[in-house]
Design a protein around this motif. Sequence first.
Motif, PDB file in Angstrom:
ATOM      1  N   PHE A 170       1.145  -1.000  -0.166  1.00 11.68           N
ATOM      2  CA  PHE A 170      -0.002   0.014   0.074  1.00 11.68           C
ATOM      3  C   PHE A 170       1.148   1.145  -0.194  1.00 11.68           C
ATOM      4  CE2 PHE A 170      -3.022  -2.878   1.053  1.00 11.68           C
ATOM      5  CZ  PHE A 170      -4.674  -2.096   0.664  1.00 11.68           C
ATOM      6  N   ASP A 171       2.120   0.943  -0.118  1.00 12.32           N
ATOM      7  CA  ASP A 171       3.297   2.203   0.050  1.00 12.32           C
ATOM      8  C   ASP A 171       3.395   2.320  -1.343  1.00 12.32           C
ATOM      9  OD1 ASP A 171       5.331   3.804   1.486  1.00 12.32           O
ATOM     10  OD2 ASP A 171       6.586   2.889   0.308  1.00 12.32           O
ATOM     11  N   TRP A 172       2.984   3.860  -1.558  1.00 12.91           N
ATOM     12  CA  TRP A 172       3.393   4.799  -3.208  1.00 12.91           C
ATOM     13  C   TRP A 172       5.188   4.646  -3.311  1.00 12.91           C
ATOM     14  CZ3 TRP A 172      -0.763   3.729  -5.640  1.00 12.91           C
ATOM     15  CH2 TRP A 172      -2.207   4.421  -4.657  1.00 12.91           C
ATOM     16  N   ILE A 173       5.871   4.984  -2.526  1.00 10.95           N
ATOM     17  CA  ILE A 173       7.556   5.023  -2.960  1.00 10.95           C
ATOM     18  C   ILE A 173       7.877   3.217  -2.495  1.00 10.95           C
ATOM     19  CG2 ILE A 173       9.799   5.076  -1.571  1.00 10.95           C
ATOM     20  CD1 ILE A 173       8.675   7.502   0.192  1.00 10.95           C
ATOM     21  N   THR A 174       7.232   2.647  -2.508  1.00  4.88           N
ATOM     22  CA  THR A 174       7.218   0.897  -2.718  1.00  4.88           C
ATOM     23  C   THR A 174       7.022   0.586  -4.456  1.00  4.88           C
ATOM     24  OG1 THR A 174       7.860   0.587  -0.467  1.00  4.88           O
ATOM     25  CG2 THR A 174       7.814  -1.338  -1.959  1.00  4.88           C
ATOM     26  N   THR A 175       5.954   0.725  -4.357  1.00  2.00           N
ATOM     27  CA  THR A 175       5.416   0.764  -5.453  1.00  2.00           C
ATOM     28  C   THR A 175       5.911   1.683  -6.706  1.00  2.00           C
ATOM     29  OG1 THR A 175       2.722   0.511  -4.740  1.00  2.00           O
ATOM     30  CG2 THR A 175       2.917   1.315  -6.583  1.00  2.00           C
ATOM     31  N   ARG A 176       6.257   2.590  -6.703  1.00  2.00           N
ATOM     32  CA  ARG A 176       6.624   3.537  -7.819  1.00  2.00           C
ATOM     33  C   ARG A 176       7.762   3.448  -8.036  1.00  2.00           C
ATOM     34  NH1 ARG A 176       6.207   8.621  -9.666  1.00  2.00           N
ATOM     35  NH2 ARG A 176       4.251   8.828  -7.925  1.00  2.00           N
ATOM     36  N   LYS A 177       8.696   2.950  -7.348  1.00  2.00           N
ATOM     37  CA  LYS A 177       9.945   1.889  -7.586  1.00  2.00           C
ATOM     38  C   LYS A 177      10.175   0.800  -8.273  1.00  2.00           C
ATOM     39  CE  LYS A 177      12.248   3.630  -3.391  1.00  2.00           C
ATOM     40  NZ  LYS A 177      13.296   2.991  -1.939  1.00  2.00           N
ATOM     41  N   ASN A 178       9.290  -0.615  -7.855  1.00  2.00           N
ATOM     42  CA  ASN A 178       8.991  -2.242  -8.976  1.00  2.00           C
ATOM     43  C   ASN A 178       8.717  -1.372 -10.449  1.00  2.00           C
ATOM     44  OD1 ASN A 178       7.926  -4.244 -10.413  1.00  2.00           O
ATOM     45  ND2 ASN A 178       6.923  -4.586  -7.791  1.00  2.00           N
ATOM     46  N   LYS A 179       9.700  -1.948 -11.359  1.00  2.00           N
ATOM     47  CA  LYS A 179       9.899  -1.459 -12.885  1.00  2.00           C
ATOM     48  C   LYS A 179       9.520  -2.260 -13.153  1.00  2.00           C
ATOM     49  CE  LYS A 179      14.955   0.112 -12.104  1.00  2.00           C
ATOM     50  NZ  LYS A 179      15.986  -0.017 -12.565  1.00  2.00           N
ATOM     51  N   ASN A 180       8.349  -3.430 -12.563  1.00  2.00           N
ATOM     52  CA  ASN A 180       7.682  -4.180 -13.315  1.00  2.00           C
ATOM     53  C   ASN A 180       5.829  -3.812 -13.051  1.00  2.00           C
ATOM     54  OD1 ASN A 180       6.743  -6.670 -14.447  1.00  2.00           O
ATOM     55  ND2 ASN A 180       7.508  -8.067 -13.909  1.00  2.00           N
ATOM     56  N   ARG A 181       5.643  -2.462 -12.959  1.00  2.15           N
ATOM     57  CA  ARG A 181       4.320  -1.780 -12.834  1.00  2.15           C
ATOM     58  C   ARG A 181       3.397  -1.807 -13.846  1.00  2.15           C
ATOM     59  NH1 ARG A 181       2.977   3.724 -12.090  1.00  2.15           N
ATOM     60  NH2 ARG A 181       5.258   3.894 -11.762  1.00  2.15           N
ATOM     61  N   ALA A 182       2.521  -1.990 -14.364  1.00  2.36           N
ATOM     62  CA  ALA A 182       1.688  -1.860 -14.780  1.00  2.36           C
ATOM     63  C   ALA A 182       1.023  -0.533 -15.214  1.00  2.36           C
ATOM     64  CB  ALA A 182       0.756  -2.528 -15.490  1.00  2.36           C
TER      65      ALA A 182
END
Length: 279
Positions: A170-182
């Motif tokens: 649920f953390d935006w920083i973690t989500t943003r760092k994921n390069k495999n993000r749709a």
Amino acid sequence: VVEKDSILWAASFGVLNKKNYAPVNNASIFSLQSISKAVTATTVMFAVQEGLVSLDTPITSYLPDFKVGSCFEEHPERKITLRHLLSHRAGFTHEAPIGNNFQTDFGSFEMHIHSISQTWLKAPVGKGPIYSNLGIDLAGYILQVQSGMPFAEYVKSRLFIPLEMDQSSFDWITTRKNKNRAIGHDHNFNSIPLEYALIPSGACYTNVLDMAKFLRFHLNRGRHKNVKLLDEKYLEEMYRIPFSNERYGLALGIDVYERAGERCFRHGGGGFGFLAALQ
């Protein structure tokens, strides 16, 4: 497609974004949108088991300064409980003035929560249900206050780590760092925002493999790899329709329905360029 002991089928189709057309795979993370509500409700049950909160204690015990307008009764906030919040029976309107589905800018999660006090109830407490993001967001905020941890960190420690949902957050920083993000697609936005204030009700990013673990945890009645993490009675609370003798309808973060004579569970999600379904 899962059963209690295994994944029966998992596949991915399409591209991560329209810019470079990188293909998705089973590890690619997507926004769950309102399926996040089922994840948040499950986490609340861990907090209930821990003794951190109670489903039937008025929320003013946790948030003494919280207020909401009502033309039906005085001080409705003194009657609202977590059970009301999770089942959409607090009477809240769907959106808050700060941080909603139509804003690309917001101050903070806390500002969003505080702005709920500027809204008015659409029904008396306990009547409904009236589907609302605000109840789930408020429930998540209560976990944050009671635990002394950011909501995203509490979910990670109580749910994601024990279930080995390593790509969920649920953390935006973690989500943003994921390069495999749709990246979502929506013609209503010139630029679809990654971050928004509807965190407990809609901010979870995950992949199909992690959600398979979440589903199997529920199918196995609170067990993961044969280790009991959550007592079955708390899951039964999630699946029960509150304040009613009805067998089907909105339970705690879960929609209970009938198919071919069987009792089934589901939740959907949509917004900010994504559509999702879980059942």
